[in-house]
Design a protein around this motif. Structure first.
Motif, mmCIF file in Angstrom:
data_model
loop_
_atom_site.group_PDB
_atom_site.id
_atom_site.type_symbol
_atom_site.label_atom_id
_atom_site.label_comp_id
_atom_site.label_asym_id
_atom_site.label_seq_id
_atom_site.Cartn_x
_atom_site.Cartn_y
_atom_site.Cartn_z
ATOM 1 N N LEU A 108 2.240 -3.421 7.471
ATOM 2 C CA LEU A 108 3.245 -2.377 7.639
ATOM 3 C C LEU A 108 3.532 -2.189 9.122
ATOM 4 C CD1 LEU A 108 1.971 0.341 5.115
ATOM 5 C CD2 LEU A 108 3.338 -1.714 4.675
ATOM 6 N N ALA A 109 4.797 -1.979 9.459
ATOM 7 C CA ALA A 109 5.197 -1.767 10.853
ATOM 8 C C ALA A 109 6.174 -0.604 10.893
ATOM 9 C CB ALA A 109 5.824 -3.027 11.437
ATOM 10 N N SER A 110 5.668 0.582 11.158
ATOM 11 C CA SER A 110 6.457 1.808 11.051
ATOM 12 C C SER A 110 6.576 2.520 12.389
ATOM 13 C CB SER A 110 5.793 2.746 10.037
ATOM 14 O OG SER A 110 6.392 4.025 10.056
ATOM 15 N N SER A 111 7.729 3.168 12.603
ATOM 16 C CA SER A 111 7.931 3.990 13.797
ATOM 17 C C SER A 111 7.284 5.364 13.656
ATOM 18 C CB SER A 111 9.434 4.167 14.074
ATOM 19 O OG SER A 111 10.026 2.941 14.431
ATOM 20 N N ALA A 112 6.672 5.637 12.500
ATOM 21 C CA ALA A 112 5.998 6.917 12.284
ATOM 22 C C ALA A 112 4.762 7.023 13.170
ATOM 23 C CB ALA A 112 5.591 7.055 10.823
ATOM 24 N N ASP A 113 4.338 8.276 13.436
ATOM 25 C CA ASP A 113 3.074 8.442 14.145
ATOM 26 C C ASP A 113 1.925 8.257 13.148
ATOM 27 O OD1 ASP A 113 2.721 10.881 12.751
ATOM 28 O OD2 ASP A 113 3.630 12.025 14.374
ATOM 29 N N PRO A 114 0.714 8.064 13.625
ATOM 30 C CA PRO A 114 -0.393 7.728 12.711
ATOM 31 C C PRO A 114 -0.615 8.708 11.555
ATOM 32 C CG PRO A 114 -1.012 7.212 14.956
ATOM 33 C CD PRO A 114 0.309 7.934 15.043
ATOM 34 N N PRO A 115 -0.615 10.044 11.765
ATOM 35 C CA PRO A 115 -0.821 10.937 10.614
ATOM 36 C C PRO A 115 0.287 10.811 9.570
ATOM 37 C CG PRO A 115 -1.205 12.111 12.672
ATOM 38 C CD PRO A 115 -0.567 10.804 13.035
ATOM 39 N N GLU A 116 1.521 10.657 10.053
ATOM 40 C CA GLU A 116 2.644 10.512 9.130
ATOM 41 C C GLU A 116 2.541 9.201 8.357
ATOM 42 O OE1 GLU A 116 7.391 9.728 9.615
ATOM 43 O OE2 GLU A 116 6.495 11.246 10.917
ATOM 44 N N LEU A 117 2.172 8.124 9.040
ATOM 45 C CA LEU A 117 2.017 6.840 8.350
ATOM 46 C C LEU A 117 0.931 6.928 7.288
ATOM 47 C CD1 LEU A 117 2.762 3.892 7.974
ATOM 48 C CD2 LEU A 117 1.209 3.311 9.854
ATOM 49 N N ALA A 118 -0.116 7.670 7.568
ATOM 50 C CA ALA A 118 -1.176 7.850 6.569
ATOM 51 C C ALA A 118 -0.632 8.534 5.319
ATOM 52 C CB ALA A 118 -2.323 8.664 7.162
ATOM 53 N N ALA A 119 0.257 9.518 5.498
ATOM 54 C CA ALA A 119 0.864 10.196 4.350
ATOM 55 C C ALA A 119 1.771 9.252 3.577
ATOM 56 C CB ALA A 119 1.652 11.413 4.831
ATOM 57 N N LEU A 120 2.486 8.407 4.287
ATOM 58 C CA LEU A 120 3.385 7.455 3.633
ATOM 59 C C LEU A 120 2.609 6.422 2.826
ATOM 60 C CD1 LEU A 120 5.905 6.810 6.568
ATOM 61 C CD2 LEU A 120 6.193 8.366 4.637
ATOM 62 N N THR A 121 1.531 5.899 3.398
ATOM 63 C CA THR A 121 0.747 4.894 2.680
ATOM 64 C C THR A 121 0.024 5.525 1.489
ATOM 65 O OG1 THR A 121 -1.061 5.189 4.274
ATOM 66 C CG2 THR A 121 0.443 3.371 4.660
ATOM 67 N N ALA A 122 -0.335 6.797 1.602
ATOM 68 C CA ALA A 122 -0.937 7.485 0.460
ATOM 69 C C ALA A 122 0.067 7.588 -0.681
ATOM 70 C CB ALA A 122 -1.423 8.872 0.872
ATOM 71 N N ALA A 123 1.333 7.866 -0.336
ATOM 72 C CA ALA A 123 2.375 7.954 -1.360
ATOM 73 C C ALA A 123 2.619 6.599 -2.016
ATOM 74 C CB ALA A 123 3.673 8.478 -0.748
ATOM 75 N N LEU A 124 2.477 5.524 -1.253
ATOM 76 C CA LEU A 124 2.664 4.176 -1.797
ATOM 77 C C LEU A 124 1.566 3.805 -2.793
ATOM 78 C CD1 LEU A 124 3.743 1.937 1.221
ATOM 79 C CD2 LEU A 124 4.945 2.168 -0.955
ATOM 80 N N ALA A 125 0.360 4.256 -2.518
ATOM 81 C CA ALA A 125 -0.794 3.975 -3.389
ATOM 82 C C ALA A 125 -0.942 2.469 -3.642
ATOM 83 C CB ALA A 125 -0.666 4.721 -4.713
ATOM 84 N N ALA A 126 -0.864 1.693 -2.563
ATOM 85 C CA ALA A 126 -0.984 0.240 -2.684
ATOM 86 C C ALA A 126 -1.901 -0.312 -1.603
ATOM 87 C CB ALA A 126 0.388 -0.405 -2.595
ATOM 88 N N ASP A 127 -2.948 0.441 -1.271
ATOM 89 C CA ASP A 127 -3.860 0.007 -0.207
ATOM 90 C C ASP A 127 -4.476 -1.361 -0.481
ATOM 91 O OD1 ASP A 127 -3.341 2.353 1.085
ATOM 92 O OD2 ASP A 127 -5.300 3.263 0.737
ATOM 93 N N ASP A 128 -4.644 -1.679 -1.754
ATOM 94 C CA ASP A 128 -5.243 -2.958 -2.116
ATOM 95 C C ASP A 128 -4.385 -4.150 -1.713
ATOM 96 O OD1 ASP A 128 -3.673 -1.621 -4.287
ATOM 97 O OD2 ASP A 128 -3.788 -3.629 -5.180
ATOM 98 N N ALA A 129 -3.094 -3.902 -1.453
ATOM 99 C CA ALA A 129 -2.178 -4.988 -1.103
ATOM 100 C C ALA A 129 -1.838 -5.025 0.382
ATOM 101 C CB ALA A 129 -0.888 -4.864 -1.907
#
Length: 230
Positions: A108-129
């Protein structure tokens, strides 16, 4: 000789999660609090830049820049109220897993700051990928500068010609061009196929689900065809 594609790099906002219009409205509110009346349509078209470049694009050059940090903080606080309600775009998690299953590294390559990116990846629920992620906190310059794309390449351990980037804004495409990486566009962020193609996207799809249906996770197919799809 062209090297085989071995890494799939993804923008997040508007590409994998349905957040671009949330950003537009919360930036609009933050600007209004600071006394600036910025049309929401202009804000939407700047979403995808890092906050520093977004402010320069939308606010007067002769402004009191001492208030910039306050505007950015206000946007972050307003946007954070939506974190628990963020939803992935159709097919987003399946696309990441399909890329992983085809042997691609997924970064993933996001312009979000780290806490925001953590929220986005949590919403994706695809950490295994997801093999790795990079955010605004990892680079000095945000999109459309190439830094995030280059950092993602470093995390994947590949050269530019071995990667494909998927993004939803012209800022993604321009950052990729500067980094020498082919960019596939998606329309889920609200930017037109014509604009993405004109910026240099090698192919355009409606959303992650459409990209998955067409390629099955073999994203190099979209580069070979180089045919915009709507």
């Amino acid at each position: 000789m062209t090297r085989a594609v071995t890494a799939a790099l993804f923008d997040v906002d508007g590409t994998l999660v349905d957040t671009n219009y949330l950003h537009a409205v919360t930036w609009w509110q933050a600007f209004a609090q600071a006394g600036y009346e910025i049309p929401m349509s202009d804000i939407h078209r700047a979403v995808g830049m890092g906050s520093d470049q977004l402010l320069d694009a939308l606010l007067p050059a002769d402004r009191d820049r001492a208030v910039d940090a306050g505007i950015t903080c206000a946007h972050s606080a307003l946007y954070a109220t939506y974190w628990s309600r963020i939803r992935p775009l159709p097919g987003a998690a399946k696309l990441l897993r399909a890329c992983k299953d085809t042997g691609l590294q997924v970064v993933l390559a996001s312009s979000a700051d780290p806490p925001e990116l953590a929220a986005l990846t949590a919403a994706l629920a695809a950490d295994d990928a997801i093999d790795a992620a990079t955010s605004a906190g990892d680079v000095d310059r945000s999109k459309p500068a190439p830094d995030l794309v280059q950092n993602a390449l470093e995390k994947a351990g590949v050269q530019a010609e071995q990667a494909v980037f998927v993004g939803d804004t012209v800022w993604d495409v321009r950052a990729c061009q500067r980094a020498g990486v082919a960019c596939i566009g998606v329309l889920s962020g609200g930017i037109s196929a014509a604009e993405l193609s004109a910026a240099g996207a090698v192919a355009v799809f409606a959303d992650p689900a459409a990209l998955l249906d067409s390629t099955g996770g073999h994203l190099a197919q979209a580069i070979v065809s180089r045919r915009p799809r709507h």
